[in-house]
Design an enzyme around this catalytic site. Structure first.
Site, PDB file in Angstrom:
ATOM      1  N   ASP A 178      -8.306  -9.595  -1.611  1.00 33.13           N
ATOM      2  CA  ASP A 178      -7.896  -8.211  -1.892  1.00 33.13           C
ATOM      3  C   ASP A 178      -7.395  -8.122  -3.335  1.00 33.13           C
ATOM      4  O   ASP A 178      -6.204  -7.925  -3.585  1.00 33.13           O
ATOM      5  CB  ASP A 178      -6.798  -7.807  -0.888  1.00 33.13           C
ATOM      6  N   CYS A 198     -10.259  -1.814  -4.244  1.00 34.27           N
ATOM      7  CA  CYS A 198      -9.877  -0.446  -4.593  1.00 34.27           C
ATOM      8  C   CYS A 198     -10.693   0.066  -5.779  1.00 34.27           C
ATOM      9  O   CYS A 198     -10.401   1.134  -6.316  1.00 34.27           O
ATOM     10  CB  CYS A 198      -8.382  -0.367  -4.899  1.00 34.27           C
ATOM     11  N   PHE A 216      -4.735 -13.030  -3.078  1.00 38.54           N
ATOM     12  CA  PHE A 216      -4.052 -11.841  -3.609  1.00 38.54           C
ATOM     13  C   PHE A 216      -3.236 -11.200  -2.474  1.00 38.54           C
ATOM     14  O   PHE A 216      -3.348 -10.025  -2.177  1.00 38.54           O
ATOM     15  CB  PHE A 216      -5.065 -10.822  -4.174  1.00 38.54           C
ATOM     16  N   GLN A 271       0.833  -1.198   0.000  1.00 44.21           N
ATOM     17  CA  GLN A 271       0.000   0.000   0.000  1.00 44.21           C
ATOM     18  C   GLN A 271       0.874   1.257   0.000  1.00 44.21           C
ATOM     19  O   GLN A 271       1.833   1.363   0.756  1.00 44.21           O
ATOM     20  CB  GLN A 271      -0.910   0.016   1.231  1.00 44.21           C
ATOM     21  N   GLU A 310      -0.643 -15.600  -4.285  1.00 37.42           N
ATOM     22  CA  GLU A 310      -0.278 -14.394  -5.026  1.00 37.42           C
ATOM     23  C   GLU A 310       0.398 -14.820  -6.331  1.00 37.42           C
ATOM     24  O   GLU A 310       1.136 -15.809  -6.355  1.00 37.42           O
ATOM     25  CB  GLU A 310       0.671 -13.540  -4.177  1.00 37.42           C
TER      26      GLU A 310
END
Length: 267
Positions: free
Chosen positions: A189, A216, A120, A89, A141
């Site tokens: 995510d 997001c 993720f 982030q 991932e």
């Protein structure tokens, strides 16, 4: 691309500069590297080589031109190593707020009895912040460098109940989920395109008691929540979740973008 972190011992800022080029000719970058490294905060200069046409900063090959291949950042009492190609982030102060909300939504009992699946997972930030309250955390991932960072971060923080696996969640098959116990809590995510229909189908089949969906992109978030709650008629999938709450987090000030933490419970 410029990334910033903090020195764990002193708290001083650490800066990584990543040059993305179409070929590897380090001699052409030497004058720039010499100038940039006069700035004391710069502790890492890397060169990602990407021969494809596009604006991605993730290269096919990565070379360290100066200093360390990673920088460090501290979050929720843990230390994380971040490489040039790993997701982390960008707004660390708000990331602390975000991850606390994720932990609150996950609602772990804290007795070490629950399995957490972190989809993720990037460099393992979410999963590792939950690991001390869980029986085991499994993270998935697609980026190999991120998985390598996640494994290092687990060791760095003395966390032994976390397993990180490299794999593309957009290309899962019928064997996915066989290598770990049924999860009690799933954290998802995804990046802006959201979750692939194959993953939606798997989630509806495995029926974990709780899903914390972190997004997001409100558009793909709304689409995926609709699938999980109401199903996908044309695919013969029945929804089995109830949306309990959606909490927006302003991760990107002065932009129209927003992060959302969504809690779904099996119904």
């Amino acid at each position: 691309m410029i990334r910033t972190g903090r020195n764990v011992s002193t708290g001083a800022p650490e800066v990584m500069v990543n040059f993305v080029t179409s070929c590897y000719k380090p001699e052409l970058l030497v004058p720039l590297v010499d100038r940039i490294t006069k700035i004391s905060e710069v502790v890492s200069v890397v060169n990602n080589v990407n021969t494809s046409v596009g604006n991605t900063s993730v290269g096919e090959q990565e070379y360290t031109l100066y200093g360390k291949p990673t920088i460090t950042e501290m979050l929720r009492g843990l230390t994380f190593q971040i490489s040039a190609n790993s997701f982390f982030q960008t707004n660390t102060k708000q990331a602390d707020v975000l991850y606390k909300l994720i932990g609150d939504s996950a609602g772990l009992k804290g007795d070490g009895s629950e399995i957490v699946l972190d989809l993720f997972c990037g460099t393992g930030t979410i999963g590792l912040t939950l690991a001390r309250s869980a029986k085991h955390v499994y993270g998935y991932e697609v980026v190999p460098e991120a998985i390598a960072d996640a494994q290092k971060n687990a060791q760095l923080n003395g966390i032994s109940n976390a397993t990180f696996v490299q794999g593309d969640l957009n290309k899962i098959n019928e064997t996915f989920g066989k290598e770990f116990p049924k999860p009690d809590i799933i954290i998802s995510d995804p990046n802006r395109p959201g979750m692939h229909m194959k993953l939606i189908k798997w989630l509806l089949e495995v029926k974990a008691p709780r899903i914390v969906y972190v997004s997001c992109n409100p558009a793909t978030c709304a689409r995926d929540l609709d699938y999980l709650c109401h199903g996908v008629e044309e695919k013969g999938l029945r929804g089995c979740y109830e949306l309990k709450r959606v909490i927006p987090v302003d991760m990107f000030p002065h932009t129209p973008h927003i992060e959302c933490v969504c809690l779904l419970e099996l119904c």
